[in-house]
Design a protein around this motif. Structure first.
Motif, PDB file in Angstrom:
ATOM      1  N   THR A  71       3.431   0.542   3.914  1.00 17.22           N
ATOM      2  CA  THR A  71       2.819  -0.590   3.221  1.00 17.22           C
ATOM      3  C   THR A  71       2.656  -0.317   1.726  1.00 17.22           C
ATOM      4  N   ALA A  72       2.315  -1.371   1.000  1.00 19.13           N
ATOM      5  CA  ALA A  72       2.233  -1.282  -0.453  1.00 19.13           C
ATOM      6  C   ALA A  72       1.061  -0.441  -0.937  1.00 19.13           C
ATOM      7  N   SER A  73       0.023  -0.295  -0.113  1.00 19.29           N
ATOM      8  CA  SER A  73      -1.144   0.506  -0.481  1.00 19.29           C
ATOM      9  C   SER A  73      -1.879   0.909   0.785  1.00 19.29           C
ATOM     10  N   GLY A  74      -2.846   1.796   0.639  1.00 16.05           N
ATOM     11  CA  GLY A  74      -3.656   2.182   1.789  1.00 16.05           C
ATOM     12  C   GLY A  74      -4.460   1.022   2.331  1.00 16.05           C
ATOM     13  N   MET A  75      -4.973   0.170   1.443  1.00 17.34           N
ATOM     14  CA  MET A  75      -5.742  -0.979   1.898  1.00 17.34           C
ATOM     15  C   MET A  75      -4.863  -2.028   2.555  1.00 17.34           C
ATOM     16  N   ALA A  76      -3.602  -2.143   2.132  1.00 18.77           N
ATOM     17  CA  ALA A  76      -2.663  -3.027   2.835  1.00 18.77           C
ATOM     18  C   ALA A  76      -2.450  -2.529   4.259  1.00 18.77           C
ATOM     19  N   ALA A  77      -2.480  -1.203   4.438  1.00 21.46           N
ATOM     20  CA  ALA A  77      -2.335  -0.631   5.780  1.00 21.46           C
ATOM     21  C   ALA A  77      -3.551  -0.934   6.642  1.00 21.46           C
TER      22      ALA A  77
ATOM     23  N   GLY B 169      -6.482  10.684  21.154  1.00 22.77           N
ATOM     24  CA  GLY B 169      -6.829   9.393  21.739  1.00 22.77           C
ATOM     25  C   GLY B 169      -6.676   8.179  20.861  1.00 22.77           C
ATOM     26  N   ALA B 170      -6.403   8.347  19.578  1.00 20.33           N
ATOM     27  CA  ALA B 170      -6.220   7.189  18.706  1.00 20.33           C
ATOM     28  C   ALA B 170      -4.959   6.427  19.099  1.00 20.33           C
ATOM     29  N   ASP B 171      -5.034   5.105  19.098  1.00 23.49           N
ATOM     30  CA  ASP B 171      -3.856   4.268  19.348  1.00 23.49           C
ATOM     31  C   ASP B 171      -3.108   3.987  18.049  1.00 23.49           C
ATOM     32  N   VAL B 172      -3.860   3.830  16.987  1.00 24.97           N
ATOM     33  CA  VAL B 172      -3.295   3.500  15.681  1.00 24.97           C
ATOM     34  C   VAL B 172      -3.919   4.427  14.643  1.00 24.97           C
ATOM     35  N   VAL B 173      -3.086   5.003  13.780  1.00 27.75           N
ATOM     36  CA  VAL B 173      -3.565   5.842  12.684  1.00 27.75           C
ATOM     37  C   VAL B 173      -3.099   5.243  11.376  1.00 27.75           C
ATOM     38  N   VAL B 174      -4.019   5.147  10.431  1.00 27.17           N
ATOM     39  CA  VAL B 174      -3.738   4.558   9.124  1.00 27.17           C
ATOM     40  C   VAL B 174      -3.937   5.614   8.046  1.00 27.17           C
ATOM     41  N   TYR B 175      -3.007   5.650   7.094  1.00 26.48           N
ATOM     42  CA  TYR B 175      -3.145   6.541   5.943  1.00 26.48           C
ATOM     43  C   TYR B 175      -2.974   5.771   4.644  1.00 26.48           C
ATOM     44  N   SER B 176      -3.735   6.163   3.647  1.00 26.01           N
ATOM     45  CA  SER B 176      -3.410   5.817   2.270  1.00 26.01           C
ATOM     46  C   SER B 176      -2.483   6.916   1.764  1.00 26.01           C
ATOM     47  N   ALA B 177      -1.214   6.589   1.631  1.00 23.72           N
ATOM     48  CA  ALA B 177      -0.244   7.577   1.145  1.00 23.72           C
ATOM     49  C   ALA B 177      -0.471   7.892  -0.326  1.00 23.72           C
ATOM     50  N   THR B 178      -1.266   7.069  -0.991  1.00 23.76           N
ATOM     51  CA  THR B 178      -1.655   7.295  -2.381  1.00 23.76           C
ATOM     52  C   THR B 178      -2.326   8.646  -2.549  1.00 23.76           C
ATOM     53  N   LYS B 179      -2.992   9.109  -1.494  1.00 25.39           N
ATOM     54  CA  LYS B 179      -3.796  10.318  -1.578  1.00 25.39           C
ATOM     55  C   LYS B 179      -2.922  11.571  -1.389  1.00 25.39           C
TER      56      LYS B 179
ATOM     57  N   GLY C 295      -0.775  11.512  -7.966  1.00 21.13           N
ATOM     58  CA  GLY C 295      -1.277  10.395  -8.744  1.00 21.13           C
ATOM     59  C   GLY C 295      -0.226   9.461  -9.296  1.00 21.13           C
ATOM     60  N   ARG C 296       0.903   9.314  -8.588  1.00 17.02           N
ATOM     61  CA  ARG C 296       2.008   8.546  -9.160  1.00 17.02           C
ATOM     62  C   ARG C 296       2.113   7.111  -8.670  1.00 17.02           C
ATOM     63  N   ALA C 297       1.743   6.874  -7.405  1.00 13.82           N
ATOM     64  CA  ALA C 297       2.033   5.557  -6.835  1.00 13.82           C
ATOM     65  C   ALA C 297       1.060   5.211  -5.720  1.00 13.82           C
ATOM     66  N   LEU C 298       0.899   3.898  -5.492  1.00 14.18           N
ATOM     67  CA  LEU C 298       0.142   3.405  -4.350  1.00 14.18           C
ATOM     68  C   LEU C 298       1.053   3.309  -3.131  1.00 14.18           C
ATOM     69  N   GLY C 299       0.485   3.562  -1.968  1.00 19.05           N
ATOM     70  CA  GLY C 299       1.255   3.406  -0.733  1.00 19.05           C
ATOM     71  C   GLY C 299       0.371   3.614   0.473  1.00 19.05           C
TER      72      GLY C 299
END
Length: 391
Positions: free
Chosen positions: A82-88, A197-207, A213-217
């Motif tokens: 996704t375009a950012s962690g919050m989009a995820a 046990g998590a079904d879905v895992v979300v990451y902010s790739a920005t981190k 510190g180059r891009a949001l994802g």
């Protein structure tokens, strides 16, 4: 490949080489793709093959490499970048929730995550119940037979509470709920969230995934049925997908992520141990310290305490004075970067919250979140001590 360790997968998984057999992954900077015939276009829109693409908003070879690699690291079937962690976070939740659905969430969350749950989802008729994420009895009381989703940060931002993934997942699964874990602070290096046990895992790739510190994802990881059937249709029509150039940067970040995160984690533990005895600080929080309430859980769940710690200078004025006196540490609101970063959550990332809510979450006026970078540990410590002496 299934037997490879994470560090090897982070370098070699998911590679799609062109006819030129390049060493470094290619960047496919294109918004669309050409079909040999009209019939071929029709067939692809009906069902695209694994290496067939339609439009960059739907998928791209460079983006697919990143998705495959991070999915392999996490032990997920597939992922959607996704375009950012919050989009995820937004995509993972909104794509599967409808008016009348019920969500149970940990209360201690990043400010934007709280906004999605408190403002966005409730606006469209989703009921959200917040609980103390560390209290299993609170989860038991809040989860109902009709609960659709359970959501939490495995390590909360910024107070670093650690939630028992396996225990909460069992409670959610008992009623058929989907367990969604925002796993940013745990990082893919230390994460076994899906196995726990998590079904879905979300990451902010920005981190930590980019780490420079180059891009949001961002990325959403889960089963093929969930990603392809629920997330992908929502994301491709609402436009929150990752760009090819960003995906290439994230692929390069993954290659060094294990080395970076482990070095940052060693430094974070060292700093926490040294600062814990400093009388000028009212509190030092780090999941790897024995004084942390969930230290044993942290070691069982992650084996390490992560790259972030928090200190309490006692007041906002003292926190500002400390931050302004730092020479190496950068004042910013990101984390997981190669550069060490200090953040004052009460006036930045969590300033939207009421004073009462911040107090309930433990976000005191003096709290400073410290994201540890790749600088020399003693230089970082001396910089902090020099700033602390001015309090």
């Amino acid at each position: 490949m299934k037997t490879w360790k994470k560090r090897t997968k982070a370098v070699h998984e998911g590679v799609r080489r062109s006819q030129y057999n390049e060493v470094s992954e290619a960047i496919f900077l294109t918004q669309g793709f050409v079909y040999d015939t009209a019939e071929a276009a029709e067939a692809r829109f009906i069902e695209a093959g694994a290496d067939e693409f339609i439009y960059a908003r739907y998928g791209n070879p460079t983006v697919a490499m990143f998705e495959d690699r991070i999915a392999a690291l996490e032990g997920a079937e597939v992922g959607f970048a996704t375009a950012s962690g919050m989009a995820a976070v937004n995509g993972a939740l909104t794509s599967m929730l409808r008016a009348g659905d019920h969500v149970v969430s940990a209360r201690a969350l990043f400010g934007s995550c709280l906004y999605i749950l408190e403002e966005i989802l409730t606006r469209y008729g989703v009921e959200v119940t917040f609980v103390d994420g560390t209290d299993l009895n609170a989860w038991k009381a809040a989860i109902r037979p009709e609960t659709k989703v359970v959501f939490f940060e495995s390590i909360s931002n910024p107070t670093l509470e650690v939630i028992d993934i396996e225990a909460v997942a069992k409670l959610g699964h008992a009623v058929g709920a989907t367990v969604v874990v925002d796993n940013v602070f745990a990082t893919p290096v230390f994460s076994d969230a899906i196995a726990q046990g998590a079904d879905v895992v979300v990451y902010s790739a920005t981190k930590h995934i980019d780490g420079q510190g180059r891009a949001l994802g961002g990325v959403i990881l889960g089963t093929k049925e969930y990603i392809r059937g629920t997330v992908e249709p929502y994301m491709k029509h609402t436009g929150g997908s990752m760009s090819p150039f960003t995906a290439w940067m994230m692929l390069k970040g993954l290659e060094t992520m294990d080395l970076r995160v482990r070095a940052q984690t060693r430094t974070a533990l060292y700093l926490a141990q040294q600062l814990e005895a400093d009388a000028a600080l009212s509190h030092v929080i780090y999941p790897g310290l024995e004084s942390h309430p969930q230290c044993a859980l942290t070691m069982a769940q992650m084996e390490e305490g992560g790259t972030v710690l928090a200190i309490d200078a006692g007041s906002q004025a003292a926190a500002f004075k400390l931050l302004n006196a730092l020479e190496i540490w950068t004042i910013s609101n990101n984390l997981g970067d190669a550069k060490s970063i200090g953040t004052h959550p009460a006036t930045t990332t969590h300033q939207r919250l009421s004073e009462e809510t911040r107090a309930m979450l433990g976000i005191t006026p003096g709290l400073i979140r410290l994201s540890v970078g790749l600088e020399d540990p003693d230089d970082l410590l001396n910089d902090l001590r020099g700033a602390i002496t001015q309090l």
